[in-house]
Design an enzyme around this catalytic site. Sequence first.
Site, PDB file in Angstrom:
ATOM      1  CG  ASN A   7      86.648  26.490 -36.693  1.00 10.76           C
ATOM      2  OD1 ASN A   7      85.620  26.239 -37.328  1.00 10.76           O
ATOM      3  ND2 ASN A   7      87.367  27.566 -36.934  1.00 10.76           N
ATOM      4  CD  GLU A  40      85.271  32.338 -42.708  1.00  6.67           C
ATOM      5  OE1 GLU A  40      86.476  32.258 -43.041  1.00  6.67           O
ATOM      6  OE2 GLU A  40      84.817  31.900 -41.657  1.00  6.67           O
ATOM      7  CB  CYS A  94      89.185  31.004 -40.398  1.00  8.82           C
ATOM      8  SG  CYS A  94      87.736  31.961 -39.885  1.00  8.82           S
TER       9      CYS A  94
END
Length: 486
Positions: free
Chosen positions: A154, A253, A287
């Site tokens: 992303n 993460e 995210c």
Amino acid sequence: MNAFKNLLPQYINGVWRDGNSHTKMKNINPYTQQCFATYKAATKEDLNEAYEAAQNAQKQWEHVNPVTKRSILENAVSYVEEKKEKIIDIIIEELGGTRLKADFEIGLVINILKEAATFPFRMEGKILPSPIDHKENRVYRVPVGVVGVISPFNFPFFLSMKSVAPAIATGNGVVLKPHEDSAITGGTLIAKIFEEAGLPKGVLNVITTEISEIGDAFIEHPVPRSISFTGSTVVGKHIGAVAGKHLKEVHLELGGNSALIVLDDADLELAVSAAVFSRFTHQGQICMSANRLIVHEKIYDSFVDKYVEKVKGLTSGDPRDEETIIGPLINERQVKNTEKMIEKGLSEGAKAIVKGETKGNIIEPVVFTDVTPEMSLAQEEVFAPVISIMKAKDDEEIIAFANDTNYGLSGAIHTRNVERGAEIAKRLDTGMIHINDGTINDEPNVAFGGMKNSGVGRLNGTWSLDAFTTFKWISIQHVRREYPYS
């Protein structure tokens, strides 16, 4: 022609080459769905060469003068600034990111490189007292050795650099494996930047491959002592388990299900703008994106009206068009998963008050109301331009709704009473919370990371310095010591 498209997919010990696998990988433009590059994947043997190169080079790199290390990182900043337009172009083509997104991502990369450039002069130690007479205790901060970095599709340019730059700056060797859908922006682009910046051969290595080729070898390999992964919670849990068996440190993460909270005293115009930005930037493929808008019932109707009006004005289409806000999702698989999530939400009783069309890999905005905490829309991460709005009666219910998730990455609270917001923020089970702002924030000197299923560890600033270094205790006995027996 963008030169970054012509880079070979493997960069091992300073050599650009193809992988040794028969597996062919394709680089697909998410908007046109056309293939613009093919290459051979790396094998376990290629991976082994990369780790060995990193290990050998690190032994010399650790002792390079900090002025030289800093200069290389500063050179990397200059190269990114010089090649900005070419980098924007490849972010648009490979990721389907809009120009706005590309500009934003490059800014984040420059900031983290500048922060990392300070690290060579922050490798400080301590001299500590001893209960033993005439003993001197020296504690040195040293690199962990070799770091394995796995990045997502992303924001791959930034999320690769976020670990790579600090790891290099603190004297480590690095092997980077980008996501298969972002081989250039998450991998070979970064190798090219550091090659041009003057980084010695072998310090940074990039391998592009499929999991079917290497399995868990990237994590299990004996050379890396630390694994930094950004991606899904499912994969992150697996990586954590495998790394744990081999006593490797991990920094994870992972996914998010962030709540943007709008209290009854909020500035509605600001809250609406922040909520739109927090959901629809890069098609919701972040995210930290706001998955849930939790709105106080007193201003719920006004907020929804203003929010819908703004969402309906968002433009969807070609990411090369500077007016486009909503570009394509990364691939057809993500589109199908999103469509299933939308249908599931409708079947569970949520109401789609805005429901755009699907055109290729573009999903136009979808806004759900009548969402309750137990629904899948409220419980699962939605990596797409789909938002759920929930109504809450008071602060206590708002807190309960926000915490009713297995994730805890980011969040935001809108209120004119910042202390009220701060007190609510303290009660939210999330690693980051922003008052009168959006959920998407990442600053190079501030701790970044989540709670619960959103990850393990913190990065940025001092926390990155800690993540990629360890401590060595050297004691010196200056006067002959007497032992109880000899």
